[in-house]
Design a protein around this motif. Sequence first.
Motif, PDB file in Angstrom:
ATOM      1  N   LEU A 106       0.832  -1.206   0.000  1.00  0.00           N
ATOM      2  CA  LEU A 106       0.000   0.000   0.000  1.00  0.00           C
ATOM      3  C   LEU A 106       0.865   1.254   0.000  1.00  0.00           C
ATOM      4  CD1 LEU A 106      -2.441  -1.134   2.830  1.00  0.00           C
ATOM      5  CD2 LEU A 106      -2.936  -1.165   0.369  1.00  0.00           C
ATOM      6  N   ASN A 107       0.364   2.313  -0.631  1.00  0.00           N
ATOM      7  CA  ASN A 107       1.015   3.627  -0.638  1.00  0.00           C
ATOM      8  C   ASN A 107       0.065   4.592   0.070  1.00  0.00           C
ATOM      9  OD1 ASN A 107       3.329   3.652  -3.202  1.00  0.00           O
ATOM     10  ND2 ASN A 107       1.855   1.995  -3.118  1.00  0.00           N
ATOM     11  N   ILE A 108       0.367   4.942   1.311  1.00  0.00           N
ATOM     12  CA  ILE A 108      -0.574   5.691   2.143  1.00  0.00           C
ATOM     13  C   ILE A 108      -0.016   7.084   2.480  1.00  0.00           C
ATOM     14  CG2 ILE A 108      -1.848   5.705   4.318  1.00  0.00           C
ATOM     15  CD1 ILE A 108      -1.527   2.621   4.340  1.00  0.00           C
ATOM     16  N   PRO A 109      -0.624   8.162   1.975  1.00  0.00           N
ATOM     17  CA  PRO A 109      -0.152   9.513   2.299  1.00  0.00           C
ATOM     18  C   PRO A 109      -0.298   9.825   3.789  1.00  0.00           C
ATOM     19  CG  PRO A 109      -1.535   9.567   0.348  1.00  0.00           C
ATOM     20  CD  PRO A 109      -1.691   8.202   0.951  1.00  0.00           C
ATOM     21  N   LEU A 110       0.733  10.495   4.339  1.00  0.00           N
ATOM     22  CA  LEU A 110       0.715  10.898   5.743  1.00  0.00           C
ATOM     23  C   LEU A 110       0.678  12.412   5.911  1.00  0.00           C
ATOM     24  CD1 LEU A 110       3.358   8.447   7.271  1.00  0.00           C
ATOM     25  CD2 LEU A 110       0.877   8.165   7.130  1.00  0.00           C
ATOM     26  N   ALA A 111       1.121  13.157   4.893  1.00  0.00           N
ATOM     27  CA  ALA A 111       1.144  14.623   4.962  1.00  0.00           C
ATOM     28  C   ALA A 111       1.494  15.147   3.571  1.00  0.00           C
ATOM     29  CB  ALA A 111       2.159  15.106   5.986  1.00  0.00           C
ATOM     30  N   ILE A 112       1.478  16.461   3.425  1.00  0.00           N
ATOM     31  CA  ILE A 112       1.854  17.102   2.162  1.00  0.00           C
ATOM     32  C   ILE A 112       3.137  17.892   2.380  1.00  0.00           C
ATOM     33  CG2 ILE A 112       1.202  18.845   0.446  1.00  0.00           C
ATOM     34  CD1 ILE A 112      -1.734  18.050   1.029  1.00  0.00           C
ATOM     35  N   SER A 113       4.090  17.680   1.479  1.00  0.00           N
ATOM     36  CA  SER A 113       5.384  18.342   1.619  1.00  0.00           C
ATOM     37  C   SER A 113       5.759  19.069   0.328  1.00  0.00           C
ATOM     38  CB  SER A 113       6.458  17.307   1.979  1.00  0.00           C
ATOM     39  OG  SER A 113       7.698  17.941   2.212  1.00  0.00           O
ATOM     40  N   ALA A 114       6.948  19.646   0.323  1.00  0.00           N
ATOM     41  CA  ALA A 114       7.436  20.372  -0.851  1.00  0.00           C
ATOM     42  C   ALA A 114       8.955  20.330  -0.865  1.00  0.00           C
ATOM     43  CB  ALA A 114       6.947  21.818  -0.832  1.00  0.00           C
ATOM     44  N   GLN A 115       9.498  20.822  -1.940  1.00  0.00           N
ATOM     45  CA  GLN A 115      10.953  20.844  -2.114  1.00  0.00           C
ATOM     46  C   GLN A 115      11.384  22.241  -2.551  1.00  0.00           C
ATOM     47  OE1 GLN A 115      13.071  19.036  -5.724  1.00  0.00           O
ATOM     48  NE2 GLN A 115      13.240  17.415  -4.192  1.00  0.00           N
ATOM     49  N   THR A 277      -6.974  12.566  -6.863  1.00  0.00           N
ATOM     50  CA  THR A 277      -6.280  11.467  -6.200  1.00  0.00           C
ATOM     51  C   THR A 277      -7.096  10.185  -6.284  1.00  0.00           C
ATOM     52  OG1 THR A 277      -5.236  13.010  -4.654  1.00  0.00           O
ATOM     53  CG2 THR A 277      -5.249  10.686  -4.022  1.00  0.00           C
ATOM     54  N   PRO A 278      -6.513   9.087  -6.838  1.00  0.00           N
ATOM     55  CA  PRO A 278      -7.254   7.829  -6.979  1.00  0.00           C
ATOM     56  C   PRO A 278      -7.346   7.065  -5.656  1.00  0.00           C
ATOM     57  CG  PRO A 278      -5.017   7.538  -7.764  1.00  0.00           C
ATOM     58  CD  PRO A 278      -5.158   8.995  -7.395  1.00  0.00           C
ATOM     59  N   ALA A 279      -8.068   5.958  -5.670  1.00  0.00           N
ATOM     60  CA  ALA A 279      -8.277   5.169  -4.452  1.00  0.00           C
ATOM     61  C   ALA A 279      -6.969   4.651  -3.868  1.00  0.00           C
ATOM     62  CB  ALA A 279      -9.225   4.008  -4.733  1.00  0.00           C
ATOM     63  N   ASP A 280      -6.003   4.319  -4.742  1.00  0.00           N
ATOM     64  CA  ASP A 280      -4.722   3.823  -4.209  1.00  0.00           C
ATOM     65  C   ASP A 280      -3.762   4.964  -3.864  1.00  0.00           C
ATOM     66  OD1 ASP A 280      -3.624   4.713  -6.619  1.00  0.00           O
ATOM     67  OD2 ASP A 280      -3.048   2.713  -7.319  1.00  0.00           O
ATOM     68  N   GLU A 281      -4.198   6.201  -4.100  1.00  0.00           N
ATOM     69  CA  GLU A 281      -3.524   7.438  -3.680  1.00  0.00           C
ATOM     70  C   GLU A 281      -2.148   7.658  -4.316  1.00  0.00           C
ATOM     71  OE1 GLU A 281      -4.949   8.873   0.455  1.00  0.00           O
ATOM     72  OE2 GLU A 281      -4.539   6.737   0.725  1.00  0.00           O
ATOM     73  N   ARG A 282      -1.860   6.946  -5.381  1.00  0.00           N
ATOM     74  CA  ARG A 282      -0.602   7.163  -6.101  1.00  0.00           C
ATOM     75  C   ARG A 282      -0.829   8.235  -7.168  1.00  0.00           C
ATOM     76  NH1 ARG A 282       1.464   3.040  -9.190  1.00  0.00           N
ATOM     77  NH2 ARG A 282      -0.676   2.379  -9.589  1.00  0.00           N
ATOM     78  N   ILE A 283      -0.285   9.423  -6.933  1.00  0.00           N
ATOM     79  CA  ILE A 283      -0.463  10.527  -7.873  1.00  0.00           C
ATOM     80  C   ILE A 283       0.669  11.524  -7.708  1.00  0.00           C
ATOM     81  CG2 ILE A 283      -1.917  11.826  -6.251  1.00  0.00           C
ATOM     82  CD1 ILE A 283      -3.457  12.929  -8.654  1.00  0.00           C
ATOM     83  N   SER A 284       1.082  12.114  -8.811  1.00  0.00           N
ATOM     84  CA  SER A 284       2.064  13.195  -8.737  1.00  0.00           C
ATOM     85  C   SER A 284       1.338  14.522  -8.548  1.00  0.00           C
ATOM     86  CB  SER A 284       2.900  13.252 -10.017  1.00  0.00           C
ATOM     87  OG  SER A 284       3.742  14.401  -9.989  1.00  0.00           O
ATOM     88  N   LEU A 285       1.813  15.307  -7.600  1.00  0.00           N
ATOM     89  CA  LEU A 285       1.282  16.657  -7.377  1.00  0.00           C
ATOM     90  C   LEU A 285       2.215  17.718  -7.966  1.00  0.00           C
ATOM     91  CD1 LEU A 285       0.125  16.309  -3.630  1.00  0.00           C
ATOM     92  CD2 LEU A 285      -1.176  15.836  -5.730  1.00  0.00           C
ATOM     93  N   VAL A 286       3.231  17.250  -8.686  1.00  0.00           N
ATOM     94  CA  VAL A 286       4.243  18.149  -9.253  1.00  0.00           C
ATOM     95  C   VAL A 286       3.696  18.888 -10.475  1.00  0.00           C
ATOM     96  CG1 VAL A 286       6.512  18.221 -10.389  1.00  0.00           C
ATOM     97  CG2 VAL A 286       6.170  16.782  -8.364  1.00  0.00           C
TER      98      VAL A 286
END
Length: 359
Positions: A106-115, A277-286
């Motif tokens: 599983l790929n589970i987001p925990l927070a939103i970050s940046a670079q 964002t899909p159900a498996d939460e794999r998405i690029s926000l770039v």
Amino acid sequence: MRSDNKLRRSVLLRSGAAALLVAGIGAGVASAAQTVTLTETGSTLLYPLFNIWVPHFEKAHPGIRVTTQGTGSGTGIAQAIKGLVQIGASDAYMSNGQLKQNPGILNIPLAISAQSINYNIPGLNGHHLVFSGPVLADIYSGKITNWDSPAIAKLNPGVKLPNHKIIPVHRTDGSGDTFIFSQYLSFSTPEWNSKVGYGTSISWPAVQGGLGAQGNPGMVEALKGNKFSIAYVGVSFTKQIDAAKLGTAKLVNRAGKALLPTASTISAAAAALGDKTPADERISLVFAPGANSYPIINYEYAIVNKKQPNKATADAVKTLLTWASNEGNSEQYLKQVHFKALPKKIRELSAKQIAQIGS
């Protein structure tokens, strides 16, 4: 007779004490057995947040212990897949190929970050220089070699740029920071996309004078130790960047606007793509759309196996991830590393994924 009674009482007392001692030892063993230790390793960008989280989480959940390591996102993903750790921290989601080979992950987001893009140019570190994806791609491919290049000067009118060679610094370890940085270059620069592409590890073009470094701490140290260098660094290291008096760039986004990574620009980018964002939460926000969207942001992921070795471990993993994506998303924790909270919809998607974890 009285002496025999004393002897019997003494034996009974000693037996009772021994029984209590054995019971105490047994209770200690039972108590120790009830403590579950979880291991987290991976992203050096997420590592500072985990270190802020853990003491608070353990205080609220005394039966769970969490150990943390900043080893890079590539290592986090690999060790979670192999079952060597319970949580692989990553700035990058797993590719379709990786997931096909490992369908139980599983790929589970925990927070939103940046670079951020940072640099060490004497006399200009207090100035927010502007860079675009194509200019950074040309720097990291060796086409732009000097700071006073016409392409850089065009983005920074009126700034006296030095006639000095640029020292580009990149990550040598498998890195989610490399993943999102190279995505920015790929999404904004077709030539980079076709020749180099993106990933946690890529074949960096050979650039004379270029340097490699491990982890975000290594990137900061490389910047500090090399004047006229440039590097990409996770925003959880903003304090270190500021303490070293290094420069932070404005980046040109998809709408053509140059922005700094701030709370509002990170939130704007997240909002622009959150609903996709899909159900498996794999998405690029770039490179998100929108005039106020900072171009390099991402979900910080926990890479987790659905099937844990036993129920106690599975329950502990679920408890930690649920806490992190809810209580752990409060401002008191996130503001310390310049992260943003997950929107309600994303937390709901994460909860559905967390519910799949079992033994």
